[in-house]
Design an enzyme around this catalytic site. Structure first.
Site, PDB file in Angstrom:
ATOM      1  N   PHE A   1     -30.304 -29.962  -6.171  1.00  0.00           N
ATOM      2  CA  PHE A   1     -30.652 -28.629  -5.695  1.00  0.00           C
ATOM      3  C   PHE A   1     -31.092 -28.650  -4.246  1.00  0.00           C
ATOM      4  CE2 PHE A   1     -31.653 -28.876 -10.181  1.00  0.00           C
ATOM      5  CZ  PHE A   1     -31.103 -27.711 -10.708  1.00  0.00           C
ATOM      6  N   ASP A   2     -30.617 -27.687  -3.487  1.00  0.00           N
ATOM      7  CA  ASP A   2     -31.322 -27.233  -2.307  1.00  0.00           C
ATOM      8  C   ASP A   2     -32.570 -26.523  -2.830  1.00  0.00           C
ATOM      9  OD1 ASP A   2     -31.881 -26.045   0.298  1.00  0.00           O
ATOM     10  OD2 ASP A   2     -31.032 -24.212  -0.536  1.00  0.00           O
ATOM     11  N   CYS A   3     -33.712 -26.762  -2.207  1.00  0.00           N
ATOM     12  CA  CYS A   3     -34.943 -26.189  -2.761  1.00  0.00           C
ATOM     13  C   CYS A   3     -35.209 -24.775  -2.267  1.00  0.00           C
ATOM     14  CB  CYS A   3     -36.127 -27.093  -2.415  1.00  0.00           C
ATOM     15  SG  CYS A   3     -37.687 -26.546  -3.151  1.00  0.00           S
TER      16      CYS A   3
ATOM     17  N   THR B   1     -32.926 -21.539  -3.015  1.00  0.00           N
ATOM     18  CA  THR B   1     -32.281 -21.753  -4.310  1.00  0.00           C
ATOM     19  C   THR B   1     -33.311 -21.723  -5.432  1.00  0.00           C
ATOM     20  OG1 THR B   1     -30.592 -23.122  -3.245  1.00  0.00           O
ATOM     21  CG2 THR B   1     -30.817 -23.315  -5.646  1.00  0.00           C
TER      22      THR B   1
ATOM     23  N   VAL C   1     -26.352 -27.504  -6.583  1.00  0.00           N
ATOM     24  CA  VAL C   1     -26.647 -26.076  -6.743  1.00  0.00           C
ATOM     25  C   VAL C   1     -27.411 -25.613  -5.504  1.00  0.00           C
ATOM     26  CG1 VAL C   1     -27.769 -24.358  -8.212  1.00  0.00           C
ATOM     27  CG2 VAL C   1     -26.813 -26.456  -9.231  1.00  0.00           C
TER      28      VAL C   1
END
Length: 222
Positions: free
Chosen positions: A8-10, A13, A173
């Site tokens: 994940f991009d934090c 997202t 994601v």
């Protein structure tokens, strides 16, 4: 191909980056003018400045935040206080997850999916964000570790080496189209664009999936 790991991009997202940044910048702007432009407009210009800085030689993220904020303020004729850049970093540490984030992550974790963050931040900022996310991640890779920022290769190279599974078994994601999608695809990862606003694609890349939120995470291992 079975998905074993979701990366994940934090910010943007999992964490409401747009809302947090817009709120901070709007509040700051009101020091200097009673009716500044809307928060979205302020954020978009600041983020464009920050993106340019991230393409240069590596500097710590707090320095990037301070310099990008200073450049943004100078464009608008604002005279910042010396600690306003640090105030932005502290504000970022308090930004909260989207309502769907934590329950979707919990469901994915319970289904057996490994969870990993690849973020353009530093260890100090991400430590606070991880507390808000309330889920134990299997790992976190930040720009501070790689000494480089997405969309360059080192953050993805470092994360993939640590994760230890084939890239095609990983689903990346992200909401950050220009930060994440092309880079993840370049590394052989499958991709999800989290398009909460249902915007048109801003670039030529096409993700494997496009989601309105994170709820489809819970279905990946069904």
């Amino acid at each position: 191909m079975e998905t074993k790991v979701a990366t994940f991009d934090c910010y943007g997202t999992l964490i409401d980056w747009e809302g947090g940044a817009a709120s901070f910048l709007y509040s700051l702007a009101r020091r200097f003018e009673p009716n500044p432009p809307e928060g979205r407009e302020l954020r978009e210009r600041w983020e464009a400045i920050q993106f340019g800085l991230l393409q240069g030689e590596y500097r710590g993220y707090r320095e990037v935040l301070a310099e990008s904020l200073g450049s943004w303020a100078a464009e608008r004729g604002y005279a910042l206080e010396a600690d306003d850049g640090e105030a932005l970093a502290i504000s970022m540490e308090s930004w909260q997850p989207f309502p769907d984030t934590v329950p979707a992550l919990r469901a994915a974790k319970e289904a057996g999916l490994r969870l990993w963050i690849i973020s353009n931040t530093d260890r100090a900022i991400i430590a606070h964000s991880l507390r808000h996310l309330e889920v134990e991640f299997d790992g976190v890779t930040v720009a501070e570790d790689a000494r480089a920022y997405k969309p360059s290769d080192p953050p993805f190279d470092l994360a993939l080496d640590a994760i230890g599974v084939a890239p095609e078994e990983i689903l990346h994601v992200a909401f950050g189209f220009k930060y994440d999608l092309a880079a993840a695809q370049r590394h052989g990862m499958r991709t999800v664009w989290v398009n909460r606003h249902r915007d048109p694609a801003p670039g030529p890349e096409r993700p494997d999936h496009e989601w309105d939120d994170l709820w489809p995470l819970a279905e990946l291992r069904d």
